[in-house]
Design an enzyme around this catalytic site. Sequence first.
Site, PDB file in Angstrom:
ATOM      1  N   ASP B 102      22.513  76.667  49.932  1.00 23.76           N
ATOM      2  CA  ASP B 102      23.448  76.193  48.912  1.00 23.76           C
ATOM      3  C   ASP B 102      24.476  77.294  48.636  1.00 23.76           C
ATOM      4  OD1 ASP B 102      21.413  77.823  47.732  1.00 23.76           O
ATOM      5  OD2 ASP B 102      22.025  77.140  45.752  1.00 23.76           O
ATOM      6  N   GLU B 168      19.311  78.202  45.306  1.00 28.09           N
ATOM      7  CA  GLU B 168      19.317  79.612  44.944  1.00 28.09           C
ATOM      8  C   GLU B 168      20.381  79.934  43.906  1.00 28.09           C
ATOM      9  OE1 GLU B 168      19.808  83.907  44.895  1.00 28.09           O
ATOM     10  OE2 GLU B 168      21.353  82.439  45.363  1.00 28.09           O
TER      11      GLU B 168
HETATM   12 ZN    ZN Z   1      22.854  84.562  48.007  1.00 25.51          ZN
HETATM   13 ZN    ZN Z   2      24.824  83.989  45.662  1.00 21.16          ZN
END
Ligand code: ZN
Ligand code: ZN
Lengths: 482, 482
Positions: B102, B168
């Site tokens: 992501d 993340e």
């Molecule tokens: Zn990263």
């Molecule tokens: Zn990042």
Amino acid sequence: MAPNLDSYFKTVDANAEAFIDRLRKAVAIPSISAEDERRQDVVKMGMFLKSQLEALGAHMEARPLGKQPGKEHLELPPAIIGRYPKEKDESKRTILVYGHYDVQPAAKVDGWRTEPFELSIDDKGRMYGRGSTDDKGPVLGWVNAIESHQKAGVDFPVNLLMCFEGMEEYGSEGLDDFIVAECKPGKFFADADAVCISDNYWLGTEKPCLTYGLRGCNYYSIEISGPGQDLHSGVFGGTAAEPMTDLVRVMNTLVDKDGNIQIRGLSELVAPVTKEEESLYTNIAFTMDDFYESLGSKSSIFEDKKKTLMGRWRYPSLSLHGIEGAFSGAGAKTVIPAKVTGKFSIRTVPDMEPHEVDTLVYKHVEQAFDSLGSKNKMRCWLQHSGKWWVASPKHWNFTAAAKAVEKVWGVQPDLTREGGSIPVTLTFEQATGKNVLLLPMGSSTDAAHSINEKLDRRNYIEGIKLLGAYLHYVAEEPMKEA
Amino acid sequence: MAPNLDSYFKTVDANAEAFIDRLRKAVAIPSISAEDERRQDVVKMGMFLKSQLEALGAHMEARPLGKQPGKEHLELPPAIIGRYPKEKDESKRTILVYGHYDVQPAAKVDGWRTEPFELSIDDKGRMYGRGSTDDKGPVLGWVNAIESHQKAGVDFPVNLLMCFEGMEEYGSEGLDDFIVAECKPGKFFADADAVCISDNYWLGTEKPCLTYGLRGCNYYSIEISGPGQDLHSGVFGGTAAEPMTDLVRVMNTLVDKDGNIQIRGLSELVAPVTKEEESLYTNIAFTMDDFYESLGSKSSIFEDKKKTLMGRWRYPSLSLHGIEGAFSGAGAKTVIPAKVTGKFSIRTVPDMEPHEVDTLVYKHVEQAFDSLGSKNKMRCWLQHSGKWWVASPKHWNFTAAAKAVEKVWGVQPDLTREGGSIPVTLTFEQATGKNVLLLPMGSSTDAAHSINEKLDRRNYIEGIKLLGAYLHYVAEEPMKEA
Ligand SMILES: [Zn+2]
Ligand SMILES: [Zn+2]
Ligand SMILES: [Zn+2]
Ligand SMILES: [Zn+2]
């Protein structure tokens, strides 16, 4: 000799429902000056007011105030000015009255229990609606007073000059210059002998008051900047001189925990309190319970009525409003803001000259920042300034109003000040050179600017009587100025 | 014996354009995890990654992580996990690698010079595009390393386990429990001998580094409240105990002008710096000019490289992030906020136990508030906490990586820490019980999370060589743990 007001009062009572209906029509026009898309409604409300007064035989004019600064596609709503009767009676005094026909924003979703632009009257006579008390009720009070004189067949006791604006809730754009111009010799407001403004509130809910003083306000920004852009505290924490740390340290030096301003030299600018003045505060109808109720808690600085009233009216105060540029949302963000701007203002009182306050503030803030030895940059400036105002409550304008209050409400009014500012007051005083009286209609629980704004039926109807009675007593006061 | 990497390296060079094209395809998928309406693109990016690896013969699985907490209508993107080769070779070491597919939000209007979701390569080989360096480039680095081994006909030196996540940039929702579960005996990640994460950056632009430490972060809120609702400073200034004044006074006690934390007992929790450790900082390729460039100004706390690096990596820091509930807009608003919440965080280092830090913070804040004698109410709480992490850079996982750097880049890598946190690092260390290495591909100027994010062509292509070389040296390191 006291004027005979009986038939006027009876006519007001007899027409109460019509007057409430007039307020209902006015509240139904959402004349929100802060919202561009409502500008046509503001103008519509001005025209409504003009036509109501024209129907009563007043001479009315809608005066353009130009484009809205910063929004050049938007015409400011006009100043609605007028004269009643049409032709000046040279044997009578001339009273200039002011009010505003615009309102604060309002929407049902904000938490209103009723539709904000429908007048809703409950079983206790509380008339809910945006603008009911601020300031459509008082403005229509003058209209209703004229109509009641006509219906009662009572001669109107003064020459009335009217100035109604449509941008009060958005900074009275364009009005100051207009007032100054129209108060010049030969102009529309030139003949005013005194000014009366009905756009504030009683201190409580039971006792009327006359207001003779307002605090001023100097509003400042302190900007501290350093890094080229916002930083991540993981990467830069412990190595960058953080503007936010500096700002908090500087803001911390401005006021102590008890609200005492820490700016050197500022308290020396405040006029000493006289013994006579001090005694004024003792009798005012106000209790700490009133204060706690309006505060919504007991977190007051003082626990004593006199100190609290003097803290509000008679002494300066300093409030920290917030910080622009720092993280202000909910949750957690690990940002080191690159530039932060602290906002604070000082409420001023006699004899604090605004520019002397500026000088002391700049010096204090500079010293506080310099003492940090920070590598960041600091800039402090005045955002806006409005001077305090104090009138003589011994002037005939006030004594007439006090007699009117006694006649209508059966009590002597409290003489009050307000902690906030109503800038147009000072403009009228300076432009006319005459005494200005603040004569409130609504009470402390009216919630102007909040949800569920209301005006009590009693305050509206007795308020119409009060405005008329005030004009009769004004007509009879001895001409010498106090 | 040093592995012969020549044909692998040549194959990487020969396929450079295809690898850049693979990155172009990945950047074109706007897999923004923070934006609900992009969730399908995040999933699409996960599927792209899965299919690329399946085409190379890897065993891949898309594992559901459940609904997004607080947004129960939204499925979390899957963890894409895999094994290469399909069947484990018991004679080889097993390395678990992590990355995320992501990206941060990006829009041209934010100030990008190029379309953020089109890979744009300039004449200096800078490859601009959201996710280029964070973290699509490094993730595809592993894919490209596998393909280059196949094309070069070189035996893959280890069993590779892969864990790629899609949340993340939005808190790695759901991942911790998944990792812990899959590291249990008999589960997917059970056999990992060491972990390698490529999701951080070189300290500068020229010298590669291996990263062995991260600071932790404890994030706190201090809420101070008193009045029942926001107040007008004209009416209440000088009479209400203002929460904002109290908050600024409390925040002022947390850190001094030089960034020294003023919380009693906190510095005693910090592990003493040893002589050996101190010497590590001297040789690191880093100058104050690098620092000033990244800071965007010269407003640093220190003027010395070693103190600056230790301030970032080795010592705790405290940042004041902002205030929720106060006025934060542009212009002037004369509000006394009824409830304000100050936000600050402490970056933690060995041996500061997070809960010990909490205890000291609460005690300090309570004492600071109590000393004001304010009638307002105060509440201080932890918003979130992530522990620091330090690995042993003498472990074979690090010595293998150091040899790979020397082989590819011709220099010994700097051993660095980072001031920020990468929470998954600690999760992998705790779940596997094995050494974790942070092996960055991009450089300090890549602008991850900012506009104009880029990855240099050189860092990408040499980075693919580095990842492959690392696996070869890992295969040759003696088995004893440092
Ligand atoms: Zn990263
Ligand atoms: Zn990042
Ligand atoms: Zn008003
Ligand atoms: Zn108002």
